[in-house]
Design a protein around this motif. Structure first.
Motif, PDB file in Angstrom:
ATOM      1  N   ALA A  48       7.772   6.932   2.862  1.00  0.00           N
ATOM      2  CA  ALA A  48       6.545   6.593   3.579  1.00  0.00           C
ATOM      3  C   ALA A  48       6.954   6.204   4.994  1.00  0.00           C
ATOM      4  O   ALA A  48       7.692   5.231   5.184  1.00  0.00           O
ATOM      5  N   ASP A  57       0.837  -1.208   0.000  1.00  0.00           N
ATOM      6  CA  ASP A  57       0.000   0.000   0.000  1.00  0.00           C
ATOM      7  C   ASP A  57       0.870   1.256   0.000  1.00  0.00           C
ATOM      8  O   ASP A  57       0.574   2.229  -0.713  1.00  0.00           O
ATOM      9  N   MET A  99       2.485   2.162  -3.338  1.00  0.00           N
ATOM     10  CA  MET A  99       1.597   2.671  -4.387  1.00  0.00           C
ATOM     11  C   MET A  99       1.726   4.182  -4.523  1.00  0.00           C
ATOM     12  O   MET A  99       1.402   4.748  -5.565  1.00  0.00           O
ATOM     13  N   HIS A 100       2.202   4.839  -3.460  1.00  0.00           N
ATOM     14  CA  HIS A 100       2.262   6.305  -3.439  1.00  0.00           C
ATOM     15  C   HIS A 100       3.663   6.851  -3.186  1.00  0.00           C
ATOM     16  O   HIS A 100       3.879   8.061  -3.275  1.00  0.00           O
ATOM     17  N   HIS A 101       4.607   5.987  -2.851  1.00  0.00           N
ATOM     18  CA  HIS A 101       5.978   6.410  -2.554  1.00  0.00           C
ATOM     19  C   HIS A 101       6.968   5.485  -3.245  1.00  0.00           C
ATOM     20  O   HIS A 101       6.660   4.330  -3.533  1.00  0.00           O
TER      21      HIS A 101
END
Length: 218
Positions: free
Chosen positions: A172, A93, A96-98
């Motif tokens: 993250a 998870d 997905m963003h970092h």
């Protein structure tokens, strides 16, 4: 995406079983042994890990593990560190963003200062964007390859890796905690260890050669 967990070891037969038992199922587990004399390598193999033998040196060992890994995501973990529940999903998870990240850390042991040391480590990491190996650094394989992996220096390899990764973005910083042994602080004295680590970090920030710093560390 598949996760490869890479654990460098040197005489970690006592701590390693608990670490391996806590790892999520279905992940590739690679133990990179740097010449243990206590049976760490055969023990790791019996417990289901794939074992790679490497010349000693944590950075060199982790690079060897990454080179032999098949996962699209990599987690570098110390041999005395337990991951939280659902670690593989937390990492997926986050990535997905970092490009990269790390967990908060909790230090296990009897000394009452260990909890405060862990809180300060986590706070410092959030403010600086620098992660330490105790916190379980994870990242995409392509990111790791793009920055050239860990610098093969005998000390501060995690600090240098973080500096390179910060060019790709902030980490993250997961609030879920890995549990890492506080044995280093308890064996050598809490205040003495804190003073030594800050001296080393300050010297490294000033440009000191890590090959000279490792003599002070030892």
């Amino acid at each position: 995406m598949t996760l490869s967990i890479i654990i460098p070891t040197l005489n970690e037969a006592v701590a390693l079983p608990a670490t391996l038992a806590a790892l999520p199922k279905g992940c590739e587990i690679i133990v990179v042994d740097g010449g243990s004399r206590d049976g760490t390598a055969p023990l790791a193999a019996r417990l289901g890990a794939r074992v790679i033998v490497s010349p000693p040196g944590r950075a060199r060992q982790m690079n060897a593990g990454a080179a032999g890994a098949h996962g699209e995501q990599l987690l570098f973990l110390h041999a005395d560190t337990l991951v939280p529940a659902r670690a593989e999903q937390l990492i997926a998870d986050a990535l997905m963003h970092h490009h990269w990240g790390r967990f908060d850390v909790r230090l296990t042991g009897r000394h009452p200062m260990l909890a405060m040391i862990a809180r300060l480590m986590n706070l410092r990491s959030r403010l600086s964007g620098i992660a330490t190996g105790d916190q379980g650094i994870f990242l995409h394989r392509h990111t790791f390859e793009a920055i050239g992996g860990f610098p093969e220096q005998p000390l501060m390899e995690d600090i240098e890796l973080s500096k390179r990764l910060k060019q790709w973005g902030a980490p993250a910083c997961l609030h879920q905690r890995v549990c890492t042994s506080g044995r280093r602080w308890e064996q050598h004295g809490v205040w003495r260890t804190i003073w030594l680590m800050w001296r080393l970090r300050f010297a490294y920030w000033r440009g000191a050669d890590p090959h000279r710093l490792v003599e002070l560390y030892r």
